[in-house]
Design an enzyme around this catalytic site. Structure first.
Site, PDB file in Angstrom:
ATOM      1  N   ALA A  67     -34.848 -45.267 -11.943  1.00 37.14           N
ATOM      2  CA  ALA A  67     -35.229 -46.629 -12.320  1.00 37.14           C
ATOM      3  C   ALA A  67     -36.019 -46.527 -13.618  1.00 37.14           C
ATOM      4  O   ALA A  67     -36.567 -45.464 -13.948  1.00 37.14           O
ATOM      5  CB  ALA A  67     -36.065 -47.258 -11.218  1.00 37.14           C
ATOM      6  N   GLY A 112     -33.619 -43.336  -8.807  1.00 39.34           N
ATOM      7  CA  GLY A 112     -32.626 -44.391  -8.595  1.00 39.34           C
ATOM      8  C   GLY A 112     -31.206 -43.970  -8.935  1.00 39.34           C
ATOM      9  O   GLY A 112     -30.246 -44.549  -8.417  1.00 39.34           O
ATOM     10  N   GLU A 115     -30.074 -42.194  -5.929  1.00 38.23           N
ATOM     11  CA  GLU A 115     -29.866 -43.240  -4.909  1.00 38.23           C
ATOM     12  C   GLU A 115     -28.571 -44.011  -5.170  1.00 38.23           C
ATOM     13  O   GLU A 115     -27.849 -44.361  -4.237  1.00 38.23           O
ATOM     14  CB  GLU A 115     -31.067 -44.185  -4.904  1.00 38.23           C
ATOM     15  N   GLU A 135     -39.880 -39.248  -7.237  1.00 42.93           N
ATOM     16  CA  GLU A 135     -40.778 -40.411  -7.250  1.00 42.93           C
ATOM     17  C   GLU A 135     -42.226 -40.080  -6.931  1.00 42.93           C
ATOM     18  O   GLU A 135     -43.146 -40.696  -7.479  1.00 42.93           O
ATOM     19  CB  GLU A 135     -40.274 -41.487  -6.269  1.00 42.93           C
TER      20      GLU A 135
HETATM   21  N1  COA Z   1     -37.142 -44.593 -17.218  1.00 41.29           N
HETATM   22  C1  COA Z   1     -37.363 -44.959 -18.499  1.00 41.29           C
HETATM   23  N2  COA Z   1     -37.065 -44.186 -19.552  1.00 41.29           N
HETATM   24  C2  COA Z   1     -36.521 -42.987 -19.294  1.00 41.29           C
HETATM   25  C3  COA Z   1     -36.283 -42.529 -17.993  1.00 41.29           C
HETATM   26  C4  COA Z   1     -36.609 -43.393 -16.925  1.00 41.29           C
HETATM   27  N3  COA Z   1     -36.385 -43.064 -15.651  1.00 41.29           N
HETATM   28  N4  COA Z   1     -35.744 -41.287 -18.059  1.00 41.29           N
HETATM   29  C5  COA Z   1     -35.657 -40.979 -19.364  1.00 41.29           C
HETATM   30  N5  COA Z   1     -36.137 -42.003 -20.115  1.00 41.29           N
HETATM   31  C6  COA Z   1     -36.240 -42.088 -21.586  1.00 41.29           C
HETATM   32  C7  COA Z   1     -37.376 -41.236 -22.124  1.00 41.29           C
HETATM   33  O1  COA Z   1     -38.595 -41.930 -22.011  1.00 41.29           O
HETATM   34  C8  COA Z   1     -36.913 -41.057 -23.548  1.00 41.29           C
HETATM   35  O2  COA Z   1     -37.156 -42.257 -24.264  1.00 41.29           O
HETATM   36  P1  COA Z   1     -37.734 -42.211 -25.777  1.00 41.29           P
HETATM   37  O3  COA Z   1     -36.677 -41.491 -26.562  1.00 41.29           O
HETATM   38  O4  COA Z   1     -37.859 -43.653 -26.138  1.00 41.29           O
HETATM   39  O5  COA Z   1     -39.022 -41.456 -25.721  1.00 41.29           O
HETATM   40  C9  COA Z   1     -35.394 -40.936 -23.421  1.00 41.29           C
HETATM   41  O6  COA Z   1     -35.063 -41.542 -22.164  1.00 41.29           O
HETATM   42  C10 COA Z   1     -34.903 -39.506 -23.401  1.00 41.29           C
HETATM   43  O7  COA Z   1     -35.582 -38.793 -22.361  1.00 41.29           O
HETATM   44  P2  COA Z   1     -36.356 -37.404 -22.595  1.00 41.29           P
HETATM   45  O8  COA Z   1     -37.391 -37.269 -21.517  1.00 41.29           O
HETATM   46  O9  COA Z   1     -36.822 -37.302 -24.003  1.00 41.29           O
HETATM   47  O10 COA Z   1     -35.152 -36.381 -22.382  1.00 41.29           O
HETATM   48  P3  COA Z   1     -35.235 -34.878 -21.828  1.00 41.29           P
HETATM   49  O11 COA Z   1     -33.875 -34.310 -22.045  1.00 41.29           O
HETATM   50  O12 COA Z   1     -36.407 -34.167 -22.425  1.00 41.29           O
HETATM   51  O13 COA Z   1     -35.527 -35.021 -20.246  1.00 41.29           O
HETATM   52  C11 COA Z   1     -35.240 -35.979 -18.024  1.00 41.29           C
HETATM   53  C12 COA Z   1     -34.583 -35.642 -19.401  1.00 41.29           C
HETATM   54  C13 COA Z   1     -34.212 -36.795 -17.241  1.00 41.29           C
HETATM   55  C14 COA Z   1     -35.555 -34.677 -17.288  1.00 41.29           C
HETATM   56  C15 COA Z   1     -36.525 -36.777 -18.243  1.00 41.29           C
HETATM   57  O14 COA Z   1     -36.219 -37.876 -19.091  1.00 41.29           O
HETATM   58  C16 COA Z   1     -37.154 -37.340 -16.993  1.00 41.29           C
HETATM   59  O15 COA Z   1     -37.803 -36.611 -16.263  1.00 41.29           O
HETATM   60  N6  COA Z   1     -36.972 -38.646 -16.714  1.00 41.29           N
HETATM   61  C17 COA Z   1     -37.610 -39.334 -15.633  1.00 41.29           C
HETATM   62  C18 COA Z   1     -36.984 -38.956 -14.310  1.00 41.29           C
HETATM   63  C19 COA Z   1     -37.697 -39.671 -13.169  1.00 41.29           C
HETATM   64  O16 COA Z   1     -38.841 -39.465 -12.861  1.00 41.29           O
HETATM   65  N7  COA Z   1     -36.931 -40.563 -12.510  1.00 41.29           N
HETATM   66  C20 COA Z   1     -37.402 -41.270 -11.354  1.00 41.29           C
HETATM   67  C21 COA Z   1     -37.808 -42.634 -11.737  1.00 41.29           C
HETATM   68  S1  COA Z   1     -38.277 -43.550 -10.296  1.00 41.29           S
END
Ligand code: COA
Length: 261
Positions: A67, A112, A115, A135
């Site tokens: 999400a 999400g 999910e 989460e």
């Molecule tokens: N919600 C909002 N933005 C998200 C996101 C999320 N769940 N997941 C990634 N993004 C955004 C990042 O903030 C970043 O935005 P920016 O360029 O404006 O800073 C962009 O997507 C790229 O992500 P980034 O973290 O730079 O890529 P990465 O390759 O270093 O890492 C992940 C990839 C997926 C491991 C990492 O983005 C992450 O951990 N995301 C969150 C996962 C999470 O906790 N999901 C559960 C949510 S309830």
């Protein structure tokens, strides 16, 4: 189908390919995207041209990385519950769809996104895919059905571990747990693998496929007697044209031509 901002819809040979399209945000699900998924699935229920669905994510990195955390951050108790109920409702629309729904998991399927994949009937991942419910690292829990569906798919012990540690697992580990059905070696093979399986399924009797969905889901519906649901559904199958066609085709040694009637 150009009215959507966050998803792309393409119909190809009876298959709707629904692509979550926010690659600069790792295809994170904001509320607008969830509503577009709802609208798309209502169309799937109603549109006779659509026989099955593949859900996937745009780009080489992410299926859906959860999400949208920038929206979640502002939630309070009241609208947090509503946020969860709303997502549960949309994902139930996917799970209960009478047409087959496959997830083509092309990269990160976190929170999400995991999910969303679990709400689909069958999951196929590319070998670079990663799964997790992180989460608790944000001070929340899975809220789009994940606590229930992960436990159903992999069993309580492993589900507890994944939800408590928030650890990411590989596609191969997800396959060994039963979280995904198959792993495609390369990303290029992912969609063709899904399409081949879906073409096999949509060539079967459509009403029977819909009843497989409702009977399998009945196992997890408290208060529902799944065996009774099965017997009722079996009876319903026996009154269809497709049943006459399927049995006749077998006896006449030919391929059946099902009409969904
Ligand atoms: N919600 C909002 N933005 C998200 C996101 C999320 N769940 N997941 C990634 N993004 C955004 C990042 O903030 C970043 O935005 P920016 O360029 O404006 O800073 C962009 O997507 C790229 O992500 P980034 O973290 O730079 O890529 P990465 O390759 O270093 O890492 C992940 C990839 C997926 C491991 C990492 O983005 C992450 O951990 N995301 C969150 C996962 C999470 O906790 N999901 C559960 C949510 S309830």
């Amino acid at each position: 189908m150009g009215e959507f901002e966050n998803i792309d819809l393409v119909v190809k040979e009876g298959i709707l390919i629904l692509t979550i399209n926010r690659p600069d945000k790792m295809n994170a699900l904001n509320v607008a995207t969830v509503e577009e998924i709802r609208t798309a699935f209502r169309r799937v229920y109603d549109d006779n041209e659509i026989k099955g669905v593949i859900v996937t994510g745009e780009g080489p990195k992410a299926f859906v990385a959860g999400a949208d955390i920038s929206e979640i951050a502002a939630l309070n108790e009241m609208n947090g519950r509503k946020f969860s109920e709303n997502g549960q409702e949309v994902f139930a629309l996917i799970e209960n769809c009478h047409k087959p729904v496959l997830a083509a998991i092309n990269g990160y399927a976190l929170g999400g996104g995991c999910e969303l994949a679990m709400a689909c009937h069958i999951r196929i991942a590319s070998s670079n895919a990663k799964f997790g419910l992180p989460e608790v690292s944000l001070g929340i829990i899975p809220g789009y059905g994940g606590t229930q569906r992960l436990t159903q798919l992999v069993g309580k012990g492993k589900a507890m571990e994944l939800m408590m540690t928030g650890d990411m697992i590989s596609a191969e580990e997800a396959r060994s747990l039963g979280l995904v059905n198959h792993v495609a070696t390369t990303q290029d093979e992912l969609l063709p693998t899904c399409e081949a399986m879906l073409h096999k399924i949509i060539a079967k009797a459509p009403l029977a496929i819909g009843m497989v969905v409702s009977c399998a889901n009945a196992v997890y519906t408290p208060g529902e007697n799944g065996f009774q649901t099965e017997a009722n559904s079996f009876g319903s199958c026996c009154k269809t044209e497709d049943f006459k066609e399927g049995t006749a085709a077998f006896l006449e040694k030919r391929t059946p031509n099902f009409k969904g009637e």
